[in-house]
Design a protein around this motif. Structure first.
Motif, mmCIF file in Angstrom:
data_model
loop_
_atom_site.group_PDB
_atom_site.id
_atom_site.type_symbol
_atom_site.label_atom_id
_atom_site.label_comp_id
_atom_site.label_asym_id
_atom_site.label_seq_id
_atom_site.Cartn_x
_atom_site.Cartn_y
_atom_site.Cartn_z
ATOM 1 N N MET A 71 0.854 -1.201 0.000
ATOM 2 C CA MET A 71 0.000 0.000 0.000
ATOM 3 C C MET A 71 0.887 1.247 0.000
ATOM 4 S SD MET A 71 -3.189 0.769 2.562
ATOM 5 C CE MET A 71 -2.232 1.488 3.903
ATOM 6 N N ARG A 72 0.560 2.188 -0.873
ATOM 7 C CA ARG A 72 1.342 3.414 -0.964
ATOM 8 C C ARG A 72 1.074 4.267 0.276
ATOM 9 N NH1 ARG A 72 0.754 8.041 -4.722
ATOM 10 N NH2 ARG A 72 2.810 9.000 -4.797
ATOM 11 N N PRO A 73 2.127 4.719 0.960
ATOM 12 C CA PRO A 73 1.886 5.500 2.176
ATOM 13 C C PRO A 73 1.228 6.841 1.852
ATOM 14 C CG PRO A 73 4.226 5.446 1.622
ATOM 15 C CD PRO A 73 3.550 4.521 0.667
ATOM 16 N N ASP A 74 0.354 7.263 2.730
ATOM 17 C CA ASP A 74 -0.343 8.544 2.566
ATOM 18 C C ASP A 74 0.274 9.548 3.539
ATOM 19 O OD1 ASP A 74 -1.984 10.707 2.413
ATOM 20 O OD2 ASP A 74 -3.856 9.591 2.696
ATOM 21 N N TYR A 75 1.041 10.475 2.983
ATOM 22 C CA TYR A 75 1.718 11.472 3.806
ATOM 23 C C TYR A 75 0.848 12.693 4.100
ATOM 24 C CZ TYR A 75 5.843 8.768 2.433
ATOM 25 O OH TYR A 75 6.744 7.769 2.230
ATOM 26 N N GLY A 76 -0.399 12.666 3.624
ATOM 27 C CA GLY A 76 -1.261 13.851 3.642
ATOM 28 C C GLY A 76 -1.242 14.669 4.923
ATOM 29 N N LEU A 77 -1.656 14.060 6.020
ATOM 30 C CA LEU A 77 -1.671 14.785 7.297
ATOM 31 C C LEU A 77 -0.894 13.951 8.305
ATOM 32 C CD1 LEU A 77 -2.568 17.248 8.899
ATOM 33 C CD2 LEU A 77 -4.674 16.024 9.480
ATOM 34 N N TYR A 78 0.331 14.392 8.550
ATOM 35 C CA TYR A 78 1.346 13.600 9.243
ATOM 36 C C TYR A 78 1.561 14.237 10.620
ATOM 37 C CZ TYR A 78 6.040 11.359 9.533
ATOM 38 O OH TYR A 78 7.152 10.634 9.890
ATOM 39 N N LEU A 79 1.162 13.520 11.665
ATOM 40 C CA LEU A 79 1.284 14.039 13.023
ATOM 41 C C LEU A 79 2.636 13.649 13.629
ATOM 42 C CD1 LEU A 79 0.267 15.188 15.747
ATOM 43 C CD2 LEU A 79 -0.909 13.012 16.125
ATOM 44 N N VAL A 80 3.383 14.655 14.073
ATOM 45 C CA VAL A 80 4.626 14.423 14.813
ATOM 46 C C VAL A 80 4.352 14.759 16.274
ATOM 47 C CG1 VAL A 80 7.046 15.075 15.073
ATOM 48 C CG2 VAL A 80 6.011 14.989 12.788
ATOM 49 N N THR A 81 4.608 13.804 17.159
ATOM 50 C CA THR A 81 4.182 13.981 18.541
ATOM 51 C C THR A 81 5.151 14.841 19.353
ATOM 52 O OG1 THR A 81 5.345 12.073 19.462
ATOM 53 C CG2 THR A 81 3.166 11.670 18.502
ATOM 54 N N ASP A 82 4.589 15.475 20.353
ATOM 55 C CA ASP A 82 5.381 16.190 21.362
ATOM 56 C C ASP A 82 4.564 16.159 22.654
ATOM 57 O OD1 ASP A 82 6.645 18.053 23.051
ATOM 58 O OD2 ASP A 82 7.426 19.148 21.326
ATOM 59 N N ARG A 83 4.994 15.301 23.571
ATOM 60 C CA ARG A 83 4.201 15.137 24.802
ATOM 61 C C ARG A 83 4.076 16.410 25.595
ATOM 62 N NH1 ARG A 83 5.577 9.942 28.339
ATOM 63 N NH2 ARG A 83 7.670 10.096 27.462
ATOM 64 N N ALA A 84 5.138 17.242 25.548
ATOM 65 C CA ALA A 84 5.102 18.484 26.327
ATOM 66 C C ALA A 84 4.019 19.435 25.810
ATOM 67 C CB ALA A 84 6.469 19.162 26.273
ATOM 68 N N LEU A 85 3.590 19.253 24.565
ATOM 69 C CA LEU A 85 2.588 20.144 23.977
ATOM 70 C C LEU A 85 1.168 19.583 24.077
ATOM 71 C CD1 LEU A 85 4.501 21.335 20.774
ATOM 72 C CD2 LEU A 85 4.187 22.560 22.927
ATOM 73 N N CYS A 86 0.996 18.461 24.777
ATOM 74 C CA CYS A 86 -0.325 17.817 24.829
ATOM 75 C C CYS A 86 -1.210 18.345 25.955
ATOM 76 C CB CYS A 86 -0.169 16.306 24.942
ATOM 77 S SG CYS A 86 0.347 15.536 23.386
ATOM 78 N N LEU A 87 -0.786 19.403 26.613
ATOM 79 C CA LEU A 87 -1.597 20.073 27.641
ATOM 80 C C LEU A 87 -1.994 19.113 28.765
ATOM 81 C CD1 LEU A 87 -4.062 21.978 25.223
ATOM 82 C CD2 LEU A 87 -1.753 22.679 25.933
ATOM 83 N N GLY A 88 -1.082 18.199 29.109
ATOM 84 C CA GLY A 88 -1.335 17.299 30.225
ATOM 85 C C GLY A 88 -2.173 16.092 29.873
ATOM 86 N N ARG A 89 -2.655 16.044 28.628
ATOM 87 C CA ARG A 89 -3.461 14.881 28.223
ATOM 88 C C ARG A 89 -2.541 13.716 27.851
ATOM 89 N NH1 ARG A 89 -6.702 18.578 23.950
ATOM 90 N NH2 ARG A 89 -4.520 18.879 23.382
ATOM 91 N N ASP A 90 -3.081 12.500 27.932
ATOM 92 C CA ASP A 90 -2.309 11.325 27.552
ATOM 93 C C ASP A 90 -2.032 11.364 26.049
ATOM 94 O OD1 ASP A 90 -1.307 8.516 28.191
ATOM 95 O OD2 ASP A 90 -2.713 8.127 26.561
#
Lengths: 212, 212
Positions: free
Chosen positions: B1-20
């Motif tokens: 399956m061809r990867p879909d790069y359309g909306l690619y989330l890069v995580t940053d726990r410090a920016l999650c406002l305390g949420r898991d």
């Protein structure tokens, strides 16, 4: 070949007094170091791999095994002889899987509970520390002391390496608790002559191994 | 399956406002995120692996690929779909070797020299950034700007993902420079509703992909 844990150097670039780490390790190996662990906690991966490869190349002709602290990716990339992990690093069983069953696997133990668990994890040896309170790892747990080392020796059949403020003065006492070797950081990395320091400490290790 | 790069989330726990983090990513995936990169720079390896496994388990049924930033060991341990590296991380050729030729491999490019070199490295896609000046990575290099993205598009045949302060307002402009997708950190991790934010941004991505 059975690994020789006798005088086990754990690196710390910050303690090398501005000297090149590979030069410091090379000198210590000339003095008798039998095993080396590359420990880098704040290093970019590309630099870590490059350093590991330089160390591996230097150590190979001496047949001194190189272990990598924590990072299985770096160990695999540089062809290291093993990995050493602490209790917050990758789980030993995961390390074994990623290493394809090959290589030495060491585990740091800070409590008797760690020691008892370690026997079930298929590790090759234990780093028992800190023997004494140490400034190298400021967040260390309660020191084992010589009595603690003796208790670990009695409770456990794995090869044991004492670590934590081991130096020329106390190396014989540490070895006499039934240790298979001592792991040393600053007493070698920060020595004026890492070669002479290693020669001196290795003589103490050998003396206890031969004469008790 | 061809990867879909359309909306690619890069995580940053410090920016999650305390949420898991896994909850935040799950919400963003419900909103349309097509790919996820787990980025952890100050995390113990054992915790990193545990988090990666939780993410992988959550993403698997959605068929959303999980890539790991920098750490091939963590990627192998959690069965990730790939690895993303920057210019100071493990060299892409080493990553390929360790991954056994499998999985997606992304590379961050900050200069045209990086772009030209990347074509020779066998990577699957490029993260082109920062598009704009960004506070997420304070030590970032000179922003590409929209003109820069266009120049990369013209110079390079690899799939391209724009990253660096991409948000709901500028996502369409970024996509129109010939990008295959946008990588987003704070605009999703710190959104009041990561699901709604993702839905809104994904609609913009899709609109440009369909209508230009």
């Amino acid at each position: 070949m059975r690994p020789d844990y006798g005088l086990y150097l754990v690196t710390d670039r910050a303690l090398c007094l501005g000297r090149d780490l590979v030069d410091v390790v090379a000198a210590a190996v000339r003095g008798g170091v039998t095993m080396v662990q590359l420990r880098e906690k704040d290093c970019d991966t590309r630099e870590f791999v490059a350093l590991a490869r330089r160390l591996k190349q230097m150590l190979e002709p001496h047949r001194v095994p190189l272990l990598i602290n924590d990072r299985v990716d770096v160990a695999l990339a540089c062809g290291a002889d093993g990995v050493h992990v602490g209790q917050s690093d990758m789980h030993p069983k995961d390390v074994r899987t990623l290493m394809g069953g090959k290589g030495l696997l060491g585990l740091s133990v800070e409590t008797m509970e760690h020691v008892r668990e370690a026997e079930t994890l298929g590790v090759d040896y234990l780093g028992v520390g800190p023997v004494y309170a140490t400034s190298t790892k400021p967040d260390h747990s309660e020191p084992w002391g010589l009595d603690g080392l003796r208790r670990v020796r009695e409770a456990c059949s794995l090869p044991l390496v004492g670590i934590g403020s081991v130096n020329a003065e106390n190396v014989a006492s540490v070895m006499r608790q039934g240790m298979d070797g001592v792991a040393v950081v600053s007493a070698l990395c920060s020595a004026d002559s890492p070669e002479q320091a290693a020669r001196h400490m290795f003589a103490s290790v050998e003396s206890v191994r031969r004469n008790g």
